[in-house]
Scaffold this motif. Structure first.
Motif, PDB file in Angstrom:
ATOM      1  N   UNK A 149      26.753 -27.084  16.225  1.00  0.00           N
ATOM      2  CA  UNK A 149      27.265 -27.127  14.931  1.00  0.00           C
ATOM      3  C   UNK A 149      27.534 -28.671  14.837  1.00  0.00           C
ATOM      4  N   UNK A 150      27.241 -29.055  13.851  1.00  0.00           N
ATOM      5  CA  UNK A 150      27.923 -30.098  13.491  1.00  0.00           C
ATOM      6  C   UNK A 150      29.410 -30.435  13.660  1.00  0.00           C
ATOM      7  N   UNK A 151      29.955 -31.333  13.037  1.00  0.00           N
ATOM      8  CA  UNK A 151      31.284 -31.438  13.064  1.00  0.00           C
ATOM      9  C   UNK A 151      31.411 -30.776  11.494  1.00  0.00           C
ATOM     10  N   UNK A 152      30.763 -30.950   9.902  1.00  0.00           N
ATOM     11  CA  UNK A 152      31.740 -30.398   9.248  1.00  0.00           C
ATOM     12  C   UNK A 152      30.760 -28.373   9.699  1.00  0.00           C
ATOM     13  N   UNK A 153      30.570 -28.281  10.511  1.00  0.00           N
ATOM     14  CA  UNK A 153      30.045 -26.574  10.743  1.00  0.00           C
ATOM     15  C   UNK A 153      28.617 -26.018  10.579  1.00  0.00           C
ATOM     16  N   UNK A 154      27.864 -26.759  10.123  1.00  0.00           N
ATOM     17  CA  UNK A 154      26.478 -26.852  10.003  1.00  0.00           C
ATOM     18  C   UNK A 154      25.573 -26.562  10.969  1.00  0.00           C
ATOM     19  N   UNK A 155      24.293 -26.130  11.412  1.00  0.00           N
ATOM     20  CA  UNK A 155      23.483 -25.666  12.204  1.00  0.00           C
ATOM     21  C   UNK A 155      22.806 -27.163  12.487  1.00  0.00           C
ATOM     22  N   UNK A 156      23.487 -27.552  13.870  1.00  0.00           N
ATOM     23  CA  UNK A 156      22.755 -28.550  14.444  1.00  0.00           C
ATOM     24  C   UNK A 156      21.641 -28.370  15.202  1.00  0.00           C
ATOM     25  N   UNK A 157      20.310 -29.736  14.962  1.00  0.00           N
ATOM     26  CA  UNK A 157      19.386 -29.484  15.926  1.00  0.00           C
ATOM     27  C   UNK A 157      18.651 -30.894  15.544  1.00  0.00           C
ATOM     28  N   UNK A 158      17.475 -30.746  16.428  1.00  0.00           N
ATOM     29  CA  UNK A 158      16.739 -31.681  17.217  1.00  0.00           C
ATOM     30  C   UNK A 158      15.329 -31.440  16.583  1.00  0.00           C
ATOM     31  N   UNK A 159      15.029 -32.830  16.764  1.00  0.00           N
ATOM     32  CA  UNK A 159      13.660 -32.792  16.577  1.00  0.00           C
ATOM     33  C   UNK A 159      12.797 -30.994  17.143  1.00  0.00           C
ATOM     34  N   UNK A 160      13.372 -30.298  17.686  1.00  0.00           N
ATOM     35  CA  UNK A 160      12.454 -30.387  18.520  1.00  0.00           C
ATOM     36  C   UNK A 160      12.966 -28.816  18.137  1.00  0.00           C
ATOM     37  N   UNK A 161      14.276 -28.862  17.690  1.00  0.00           N
ATOM     38  CA  UNK A 161      14.461 -27.471  17.151  1.00  0.00           C
ATOM     39  C   UNK A 161      16.274 -26.996  18.126  1.00  0.00           C
ATOM     40  N   UNK A 162      16.621 -26.116  17.321  1.00  0.00           N
ATOM     41  CA  UNK A 162      18.258 -25.699  18.145  1.00  0.00           C
ATOM     42  C   UNK A 162      17.768 -24.868  19.254  1.00  0.00           C
ATOM     43  N   UNK A 189      17.621 -17.328   3.935  1.00  0.00           N
ATOM     44  CA  UNK A 189      18.492 -17.972   3.828  1.00  0.00           C
ATOM     45  C   UNK A 189      20.177 -17.116   5.538  1.00  0.00           C
ATOM     46  N   UNK A 190      20.141 -15.194   4.649  1.00  0.00           N
ATOM     47  CA  UNK A 190      20.617 -14.306   5.829  1.00  0.00           C
ATOM     48  C   UNK A 190      21.056 -14.951   7.510  1.00  0.00           C
ATOM     49  N   UNK A 191      20.046 -14.975   7.646  1.00  0.00           N
ATOM     50  CA  UNK A 191      19.893 -15.139   8.954  1.00  0.00           C
ATOM     51  C   UNK A 191      19.916 -16.960   9.097  1.00  0.00           C
ATOM     52  N   UNK A 192      20.006 -17.726   8.459  1.00  0.00           N
ATOM     53  CA  UNK A 192      20.691 -19.279   8.730  1.00  0.00           C
ATOM     54  C   UNK A 192      22.108 -18.914   9.179  1.00  0.00           C
ATOM     55  N   UNK A 193      22.331 -17.823   8.354  1.00  0.00           N
ATOM     56  CA  UNK A 193      24.091 -17.231   7.805  1.00  0.00           C
ATOM     57  C   UNK A 193      24.822 -16.425   9.125  1.00  0.00           C
ATOM     58  N   UNK A 194      23.630 -15.269   9.593  1.00  0.00           N
ATOM     59  CA  UNK A 194      24.458 -15.150  10.368  1.00  0.00           C
ATOM     60  C   UNK A 194      23.833 -15.605  11.596  1.00  0.00           C
ATOM     61  N   UNK A 195      23.321 -16.843  12.121  1.00  0.00           N
ATOM     62  CA  UNK A 195      23.390 -17.558  13.255  1.00  0.00           C
ATOM     63  C   UNK A 195      24.292 -18.384  13.061  1.00  0.00           C
ATOM     64  N   UNK A 196      25.223 -19.387  12.209  1.00  0.00           N
ATOM     65  CA  UNK A 196      25.982 -19.794  11.797  1.00  0.00           C
ATOM     66  C   UNK A 196      27.233 -19.128  12.200  1.00  0.00           C
TER      67      UNK A 196
END
Length: 655
Positions: A531-544, A627-634
């Motif tokens: 997670x970023x400092x902003x509370x968002x999902x954080x991923x590299x070029x390869x993914x999360x 969107x719902x999956x991103x929300x649940x993942x976060x």
């Protein structure tokens, strides 16, 4: 309402028709330029926004009217399909500011519409509950409804049609019986071309839609094994009697390309277990096969029982390999039919155990099997493996077994004539063959060589116990990670009771030494939550990296707690419930960790099956998520972050 808005997406799929109609009358579109403030902190927020395209940043600022918000801070970024500011709809005031970081297009919904729907519709309101378990349950319910619809719309094709035996009306009972025996089937269809529709009783009352489907077919009859038995043994028919004499006619038939659900309805309506499948060619019908009720039902239940039966019947490695190779198809079918992740995990764990046990029985000499305990470790030992992963296994040898553990000598001079003695070199050769066989069955070699072809992982029970004592005495990270591997051991073949003393010894050491337990737990905090400092999902070029950032912290943290509290289960979900029962964890915490882990495993499996991230099995491409999956993942990663903080406090772990 703009035509592009999809009310099938959660949480709007929870709305009634009337509520969706009101939504269509309330929805509008707004546009914000890059840098424009959408919502000011402390303001009375009268709109809920859903992003169509763009990026919105949630942050505090020095002009905030909210106490303790003097320092600017970014909390989250929102992208396509995300909603904001939900909390302000309920509280009436925005705690943070929201600014467009690029040109952004949004739907806007009046606050009054949201509040009314939230109060009137409990399912809609539950989506916004902060409890992860509630939100995940709603999503799974929606998926199950969708998959039921998919089953209903499945068509009859070559993939689900069974071959059938078709015999002429003049065939004798003896010849039909022989053909059925040779083809190992329990029914045959009888061609009766001279029979007409008028000969069928009450044919005029057949519903029109069934006549369209040709549900009642006068051109064919059917005879079963039971019919043949009764004809000869009870009714006294001669072996040479024509089969048409005893055939039941007409049969129920259905056209290839029709819906599988209609076939099931026809069987139910006419109280039959089999239907004939035909293909229309001009004015003529060509028989192409049959369907039976058991098969139709098993198509919905994924044929898992067929796979386990094939494993049990396998007499050679080649036969076992054929069964094992169909395992991924089973996983894909279960997953695509919306079967819950936990159920898939339990089923595949059972199938894996049966495959490995069968391989053990086929490779290891029968007289040695009671003296060996073959155990699996890692995700397989915990019963959390879905797709086949690297081998992680070991062997325990009973202390009274006549086996030399000296790698330099096999005592061949004194034991070569003893059929119950096995030298070390012979044992090693057997384990080499077993490792190679498992590789043939789809279980890749372990890069760390945690396998029975490595002498380090093949020891007597006495030496294993000494090894555990040494690992605990050394207490360094490498030793404790080896201990962690052993802690998840599960016996699958041989004398399974040999494993119990080893697990008891591990529990004893870790529950009695706090310092050891602290060092043991530390790896759970090793990797940062993505997670970023902003509370968002954080991923590299390869993914999360979902294994390092989500799965491992839960699995290892729960493993440490289970060992401390003498919980014998190895499965993480079972451990979580046991920890809740012992009040080590709050029930809500255990539930949220369980749901988070299931989501991580499900998302990883989803991308593995789609081959969207081939070669990067533990990375999630978040751009592929809805969107719902991103929300649940976060949300789930925030659960992990909170759990790691709790572990650090409990075990006084300081970086």
């Amino acid at each position: 309402m703009p035509q592009q808005f999809d009310t099938r997406l959660p949480p709007f799929d929870r709305l009634s028709d009337a509520e969706q109609q009101r939504l269509s009358q309330s929805l509008d579109i707004v546009y914000f330029r890059a840098g424009e403030t959408v919502i000011n902190a402390g303001s009375d927020c009268q709109q809920l926004y859903i992003i169509i395209k763009g990026n919105i940043e949630e942050h505090s600022d020095s002009n905030s009217n909210i106490p303790h918000h003097d320092e600017p801070h970014t909390y989250a970024h929102y992208a396509n399909d995300d909603l904001f500011d939900v909390s302000a709809q309920l509280k009436g005031i925005s705690e943070h500011s929201f600014t467009a970081r690029e040109d952004t297009l949004c739907y806007s919904l009046p606050r009054q519409w949201f509040v009314d729907s939230y109060q009137a519709n409990p399912q809609f309101a539950a989506y916004f509950d902060t409890n992860l378990t509630t939100r995940q349950a709603l999503l799974e319910e929606a998926q199950q409804q969708q998959n039921l619809a998919e089953f209903i719309l499945t068509k009859i094709d070559d993939d689900n049609i069974q071959p059938c035996l078709l015999v002429p009306a003049t065939a004798s009972l003896l010849s039909v019986t022989k053909q059925m025996q040779q083809q190992n089937i329990d029914a045959a269809f009888v061609a009766m071309p001279n029979r007409t529709q008028e000969e069928i009783p009450n044919s005029a009352t057949t519903p029109h839609h069934e006549q369209t489907l040709r549900a009642v077919n006068p051109q064919y009859g059917i005879v079963t094994r039971t019919d043949l038995l009764h004809a000869i043994m009870l009714d006294g028919h001669d072996n040479h009697t024509s089969v048409a004499t005893i055939a039941t006619a007409p049969v129920i038939s259905i056209e290839k390309g029709d819906y599988l659900f209609n076939a099931m309805l026809a069987m139910t309506r006419h109280k039959v277990k089999r239907v004939l499948v035909f293909q229309q060619q001009g004015e003529h019908q060509q028989v192409v096969g049959m369907l039976d009720l058991t098969q139709v039902l098993s198509l919905f239940s994924t044929h898992s029982h067929v796979l386990t039966l094939r494993i049990a019947r396998a007499q050679t490695i080649d036969e076992l390999a054929l069964a094992a190779n169909s395992q991924q198809t089973l996983v894909e079918t279960l997953f695509n039919n919306g079967i819950r992740t936990l159920f898939v995990m339990e089923l595949i764990a059972t199938v894996n155990e049966q495959i490995i046990e069968k391989a053990f029985q086929l490779i290891v000499p029968t007289h040695l099997q009671p003296h060996f305990c073959f155990m699996v470790m890692g995700s397989e030992g915990r019963g959390e493996q879905i797709l086949k992963t690297d081998q992680d296994n070991a062997l325990i040898i009973a202390n009274d077994t006549a086996l030399s553990f000296n790698n330099n000598s096999d005592n061949s001079n004194t034991t070569e004539h003893d059929p119950h003695h096995t030298s070390w070199s012979q044992c090693h050769a057997i384990m080499q063959q077993l490792t190679h066989t498992l590789q043939q069955l789809g279980y890749p070699l372990c890069p760390g060589k945690v396998m029975v072809n490595n002498p380090h992982w093949v020891q007597s029970q006495h030496d294993w116990l000494k090894r555990i004592d040494q690992l605990c005495e050394q207490g360094d990270p490498q030793s404790l990670m080896e201990l962690a591997i052993l802690a998840d051991s599960h016996a699958v073949a041989g004398q399974k009771s040999l494993l119990t003393p080893l697990l008891e010894r591990i529990h004893q050491h870790l529950s009695e030494h706090e310092v050891l337990l602290t060092t043991f737990t530390r790896p759970a905090l090793q990797f940062s939550v993505p997670l970023t400092l902003f509370g968002n999902l954080k991923a590299s070029k390869q993914g999360l990296n979902i294994k390092q950032g989500g799965i491992f912290p839960i699995v290892h943290g729960v493993r440490a707690l289970a060992l401390e509290h003498h919980i014998s289960a190895t499965n993480t979900f079972t451990r979580l419930q046991a920890l809740a029962n012992q009040r080590v964890l709050e029930q809500s915490t255990a539930d949220n960790l369980s749901e988070a882990l299931k989501l991580f495993i499900k998302l990883r499996l989803q991308q593995q099956l789609s081959q969207a991230h081939d070669g990067l099995h533990h990375h999630i491409d978040i751009s592929q998520l809805a969107r719902v999956e991103r929300d649940l993942l976060r949300h789930s990663l925030h659960v992990v972050k909170k759990f790691k903080e709790w572990l650090g406090y409990r075990y006084q772990i300081r970086d």
